[in-house]
Design a protein around this motif. Structure first.
Motif, PDB file in Angstrom:
ATOM      1  N   UNK A   1     -41.884 -47.439 -14.964  1.00 50.11           N
ATOM      2  CA  UNK A   1     -42.143 -47.461 -13.360  1.00 50.11           C
ATOM      3  C   UNK A   1     -41.368 -48.644 -12.779  1.00 50.11           C
ATOM      4  N   UNK A   2     -41.293 -49.713 -13.502  1.00 47.06           N
ATOM      5  CA  UNK A   2     -40.416 -50.807 -13.008  1.00 47.06           C
ATOM      6  C   UNK A   2     -39.267 -50.463 -12.777  1.00 47.06           C
ATOM      7  N   UNK A   3     -38.369 -49.901 -13.727  1.00 43.74           N
ATOM      8  CA  UNK A   3     -37.071 -49.371 -13.647  1.00 43.74           C
ATOM      9  C   UNK A   3     -36.706 -48.302 -12.549  1.00 43.74           C
ATOM     10  N   UNK A   4     -37.879 -47.384 -12.398  1.00 43.79           N
ATOM     11  CA  UNK A   4     -37.837 -46.461 -11.347  1.00 43.79           C
ATOM     12  C   UNK A   4     -37.500 -47.195  -9.865  1.00 43.79           C
ATOM     13  N   UNK A   5     -38.279 -48.107  -9.782  1.00 46.17           N
ATOM     14  CA  UNK A   5     -38.406 -48.949  -8.412  1.00 46.17           C
ATOM     15  C   UNK A   5     -36.989 -49.341  -8.411  1.00 46.17           C
ATOM     16  N   UNK A   6     -36.423 -50.036  -9.485  1.00 46.05           N
ATOM     17  CA  UNK A   6     -34.951 -50.712  -9.097  1.00 46.05           C
ATOM     18  C   UNK A   6     -34.014 -49.573  -8.995  1.00 46.05           C
ATOM     19  N   UNK A   7     -34.172 -48.493  -9.503  1.00 48.12           N
ATOM     20  CA  UNK A   7     -33.040 -47.137  -9.533  1.00 48.12           C
ATOM     21  C   UNK A   7     -33.257 -46.653  -7.950  1.00 48.12           C
ATOM     22  N   UNK A   8     -34.486 -46.590  -7.419  1.00 45.00           N
ATOM     23  CA  UNK A   8     -34.731 -46.099  -5.937  1.00 45.00           C
ATOM     24  C   UNK A   8     -34.076 -47.085  -5.081  1.00 45.00           C
TER      25      UNK A   8
END
Length: 380
Positions: A182-189
């Protein structure tokens, strides 16, 4: 020689090496029987348990794993070849709008939901590991450093991940979990919005901020919760767009169409790949689907040729047969969303979703009534 290895060496021909790193060697292969392109990966044996589970998962946003096996101390994996672009290249060549950024993030969540259900953490969510196929479908790839969560373990035994995208706990502070993805998704978004010059509203900023909290407990509890929040955000944006004073400015049809979600062009290959039974690329599923669809179409199409219609002309029988088949095909295409047909029709919005369901049932009923009436008129 390993019997399984020998089988695959006969089944596939090597075309070229796509990548060769310390952790993984990736080779493009061709199926000698079908001509299908696949990717062969040679990795550390630790990846075997993850890929064994991945090959059982069917999900449109996950690359299809055909098989994996052990060869000495190496894990050999065969997966589908995705013809498309990496997300970082896709963003560079095609500027995204607000809703497209959200939809791509939702697709990542859909892929990760399947992984997290079986306890697998990807651990390397980044644009290079996300492909957009030529048909416009997001595919999550590269599970080389994915791992199973272990209850009671304080932290990971190996510190792996891509700097800038990996969650803080991947650097040895605690065990990685679905919240690490979920942390990585936030960075990608956040990166998608920045590179596409999309202005994130307060709602979207709050989502990114919650995804990237240092403490995993302060992030979204799971990807489903994140996905649902993103969908609400997209809905609000669509409502805001709908209330822009187009009528006052005399908005034309092209301006309205620009707001619509861009869908891939309808090609024969694209249609086939979206038909249930053909979506996975599994040969046995495809053969079963052909048999099933052939039986159903034959059952519908032969009705006008029964003895009771002996006095009806052959031309009328053929037309009636086509209408019978159409009465099955059209609703089936809509219900299973073949070629994204359900998203291509203009949508009629209702304040109450149940009114929307009633409207769809009523419209579908009228469609079937028209076809049945035509059939009766032709065969009388």
């Amino acid at each position: 020689m390993n019997i399984i290895k020998e089988y695959y060496e006969k089944k596939y021909s090597k075309l070229c090496v796509l990548a060769d790193t310390e952790k993984c060697k990736t080779t493009l292969m061709r199926n000698n029987d079908t001509g299908q392109l696949v990717v062969k990966k040679v990795m550390n044996k630790a990846a075997f348990s993850v890929y064994e589970q991945l090959k059982l998962i069917e999900n449109k946003n996950l690359v299809k794993i055909f098989d994996c096996y052990m060869d000495d101390d190496k894990c050999i994996e065969i997966e589908d070849f995705i013809n498309g672009r990496r997300l970082d290249d896709y963003i560079t060549n095609q500027k995204l709008n607000y809703n497209q950024c959200i939809q791509l993030t939702v697709d990542i969540c859909i892929a990760l939901e399947e992984l997290h259900k079986v306890g697998i953490v990807h651990r390397d969510i980044q644009p290079k590991n996300i492909l957009i196929s030529n048909e416009g479908t997001l595919k999550l790839i590269d599970f080389d450093i994915s791992r199973k969560q272990h209850a009671g373990q304080a932290k990971d035994t190996e510190l792996l991940g891509t700097a800038g995208y990996a969650a803080p706990e991947q650097y040895g502070f605690s065990q990685t979990s679905d919240k690490s993805d979920i942390y990585s998704i936030g960075i990608v978004l956040k990166e998608m919005c920045q590179k596409s010059n999309v202005s994130a509203d307060e709602k979207l900023k709050d989502i990114i901020n919650k995804c990237t909290q240092m403490d995993p407990d302060n992030r979204f509890q799971n990807v489903k919760q994140l996905k649902d929040t993103l969908l609400q955000c997209r809905h609000l944006e669509e409502e805001n767009n709908a209330h822009i004073s187009d009528s006052a400015n005399g908005a034309n049809k092209n301006q309205i169409m620009d707001r619509a979600e861009k869908l891939p062009p309808i090609t024969f290959r694209y249609v086939v790949k979206t038909i249930p039974g053909f979506r996975s690329g599994n040969f046995l599923y495809a053969m079963f689907a052909i048999l099933m669809y052939g039986t159903i179409i034959f059952a519908f199409g032969r009705t006008p040729f029964n003895k009771e219609y002996v006095n009806v002309s052959m031309y009328n029988k053929v037309v009636a047969s086509a209408l019978y088949v159409t009465s099955f095909i059209i609703p089936y295409m809509y219900l299973t969303n073949i070629a994204d047909i359900a998203r291509r029709f203009p949508k009629k919005t209702f304040k109450n979703r149940w009114l929307g369901y009633v409207y769809q049932i009523f419209a579908g009923g009228i469609w079937l009534l028209v076809i049945i009436t035509l059939i009766l008129l032709i065969l009388r």
